[in-house]
Design a protein around this motif. Structure first.
Motif, mmCIF file in Angstrom:
data_model
loop_
_atom_site.group_PDB
_atom_site.id
_atom_site.type_symbol
_atom_site.label_atom_id
_atom_site.label_comp_id
_atom_site.label_asym_id
_atom_site.label_seq_id
_atom_site.Cartn_x
_atom_site.Cartn_y
_atom_site.Cartn_z
ATOM 1 N N GLU A 242 0.800 -1.182 -0.250
ATOM 2 C CA GLU A 242 -0.260 -0.075 -0.271
ATOM 3 C C GLU A 242 1.167 1.470 -0.143
ATOM 4 N N TYR B 118 -2.571 -9.544 -5.272
ATOM 5 C CA TYR B 118 -1.433 -9.193 -4.378
ATOM 6 C C TYR B 118 -0.290 -9.934 -4.922
ATOM 7 N N SER C 107 -10.594 -5.637 1.684
ATOM 8 C CA SER C 107 -11.432 -4.517 1.466
ATOM 9 C C SER C 107 -11.303 -3.240 2.256
ATOM 10 N N ALA C 108 -11.202 -2.325 1.768
ATOM 11 C CA ALA C 108 -10.785 -0.508 2.795
ATOM 12 C C ALA C 108 -12.527 -0.319 3.464
ATOM 13 N N TYR D 8 -1.675 3.188 -2.358
ATOM 14 C CA TYR D 8 -2.936 2.694 -1.515
ATOM 15 C C TYR D 8 -3.699 3.362 0.009
ATOM 16 N N LYS E 284 2.125 -7.315 1.878
ATOM 17 C CA LYS E 284 1.091 -7.840 1.894
ATOM 18 C C LYS E 284 0.676 -9.049 1.961
ATOM 19 N N GLN F 130 -13.598 -4.286 -3.034
ATOM 20 C CA GLN F 130 -12.888 -4.937 -2.849
ATOM 21 C C GLN F 130 -11.056 -3.992 -3.359
ATOM 22 N N ASP F 131 -9.571 -4.603 -2.763
ATOM 23 C CA ASP F 131 -8.680 -4.133 -3.236
ATOM 24 C C ASP F 131 -8.509 -4.258 -4.660
#
Length: 527
Positions: free
Chosen positions: A378, A451, A435-436, A383, A402, A443-444
């Motif tokens: 991120e 990732y 997910s943020a 991100y 990640k 979702q990311d």
């Protein structure tokens, strides 16, 4: 045949805390004395501390370090303490980096060194023990000048941890040992200073290259070895094995957080608990570092928070014994939204910034250090929400990709299972899609590549210095490469405002990598 007993200290100094560091060296000297050692060899910076940066330019500091060395020498009649310090005041009243010998109440300077490389002090280079009569060291700092083979080579270090450090260090020490055809003694700091984590690895290598003594990584220790005049080396100190990658990274992050908190005088920390893997891992690291009772975990649900995220946050706090609080952000968000017409990214980021304000308010009112929970991936691609989920004074996993976050989370749970303990991280936090939760169904992967692919590209571009063309030859999608490279470039301004965290990667943002924010150069145009 004569032999000399040598103690190798693996110490955790606090930079600038000379009184504390003197006491630690004296305690190590007492252990050496109890073992009938003739010498105590300390890692570089054991007295002044590690990663001095421009503190070494302050003459008053250098003078205080010199006075502390003189204090150490008092009363040390039966154990000779050998230091390498980068901040001593020499005879000409200039600050210098030097080997010193402390014995029988005197400080003897044994040689000046070029110790400064950029803003980080490098290891002093090997010193050679030519002859070993009691309390006498003959030191040679230039490996090309000696004519008689040394009895042993000694390397003192401020060796900073990263994932390949142990492999690189072992190869370097072996090369010194082979070059000099002599036993090798190595000592290193442990603990952490700012972003640097020192992993120790203090050891002794026989002339054959076999490791005959090794201290446990990340812990203070004193090894004792016997060195004969003919170079034979013996020890009863034991050989601790290096940790595997997942455990080594977890321990480095834990030590980095522990020392940052304790050495800066904090007693507790605060972090947001989203129910996701990143905040769960940071909470577990913090609990191992300073105890769950000293952690304020805050769940801050919004209208978009799922039931499983709330329950996963609850479960994480329960397993770790946190001071757990729930502070819904809905009323605050509604009040703000009532005053401004917001939508899209502005509406999403407002939620993250409200959460950041809540954590900083707790920090101000209760004196807790806020922990940012973003990972290296991120950080690389930006991100995160600046002044939102990126707020904090320390970021324990900001240099952990990640995919490695998942790996070490599974390792930490497996270790707990092997010990018959409760697994600290809920399984659902590990397995669910990231997910943020700033909009419905987010979702990311709506914004980022998967990732494993993303981490592979980031590692190649940042750690390995790969070109866009070489990544294409390796089979990566050109559009994905361009997207990731562009995100990394555009996030430079954001990274400059983020909290520091422990270095664990070969190339760490803000430590090893510094790019201009205004940068019109395109790697694609050069491919």
């Amino acid at each position: 045949m004569n032999s000399t007993r040598i103690a190798l200290a693996q110490l955790n100094p606090r930079t600038g805390d000379l009184e504390r560091n003197v006491a630690a060296i004296k305690a190590a000297a007492e252990k050496a004395r109890s073992a009938d050692a003739d010498y105590l060899i300390c890692p570089s910076g054991a007295l002044a501390g590690g990663n001095l940066k421009h503190l070494v330019d302050q003459f008053d500091f250098c003078r205080a370090v010199t006075a502390a060395a003189a204090e150490l020498a008092e009363g040390e009649a039966d154990v000779c303490i050998v230091l390498h310090e980068p901040a001593l005041v020499g005879p000409g009243a200039d600050a210098t980096s030097a080997w010193v010998e402390l014995a029988e109440g005197e400080v003897t300077e044994l040689g000046d060194l070029e110790g400064l490389d950029g803003i980080v002090f490098t290891p002093a280079g090997p010193l050679l023990l030519r002859s070993m009569p009691a309390l006498t060291l003959d030191l040679e700092l230039d490996l090309d000048l000696y004519e008689v083979a040394p009895v042993a080579t000694v390397v003192v270090d401020q060796g900073v941890f990263f994932t390949e450090h142990e492999t690189d260090r072992a190869a370097l020490l072996r090369s010194y040992q082979l070059r000099n055809d002599a036993p090798l003694l190595y000592t290193n700091l442990v603990g952490a200073q700012d972003s640097f984590v020192y992993d120790g690895g203090t050891c002794a290598l026989a002339r054959s290259g076999r490791v005959i003594a090794r201290a446990e990584d990340f812990q203070e220790d004193v090894l004792v070895v016997d060195l004969a005049d003919d170079g034979h080396l013996a020890s009863d100190s034991g050989v601790a094995q290096p940790y595997e990658r997942a455990e080594a990274v977890y321990r480095a992050a834990t030590v980095g957080l522990r020392d940052y908190v304790q050495k800066n005088g904090f007693s507790k920390v605060a972090l947001g608990l989203s129910g996701g893997i990143d905040s769960a891992l940071v909470a577990a690291i913090a609990a191992d570092a300073i105890g769950g009772e000293n952690i304020i975990g805050v769940s801050m649900p919004s209208r978009y928070s799922t039931d499983h995220s709330r329950s996963d946050a609850d479960e994480t706090a329960s397993r770790l014994g946190l001071d757990y609080r729930v502070q819904p952000i809905g009323p605050i968000f509604d009040a703000f939204e009532g005053e401004m017409d917001l939508s899209g990214i502005a509406e999403e980021n407002l939620q993250a910034r409200i959460r950041g304000m809540i954590l900083m308010a707790i920090s101000n009112s209760e004196g807790a250090l806020v922990l940012a929970t973003g990972n290296r991936t991120e950080v690389a691609v930006g991100y995160s929400t600046i002044y939102g989920d990126s707020v904090g004074g320390f970021a324990p996993i900001s240099d952990i990709p990640k995919t490695l976050v998942w790996e070490i989370s599974r390792w930490r749970n497996e270790r707990a299972k092997q010990r018959g303990e409760v697994e600290p991280i809920p399984e659902h936090s590990i397995t669910k899609p990231p997910s943020a939760e700033l909009r419905p169904g987010q979702q990311d992967t709506n914004s980022l590549p998967d990732y494993p692919v993303l981490d592979a590209i980031v590692t190649a571009l940042i750690d390995e210095g790969a070109s866009v063309a070489s990544l294409e030859r390796d089979g990566f999608d050109p559009e994905t490469i361009d997207k990731v490279a562009g995100l990394i470039k555009r996030a430079e301004w954001k990274r400059g405002q983020m909290a520091i965290g422990p270095k664990v990667s070969k190339v760490t943002f803000g430590v090893d990598r510094h790019y201009p924010v205004v940068n019109a150069f395109s790697t694609r145009s050069q491919s």
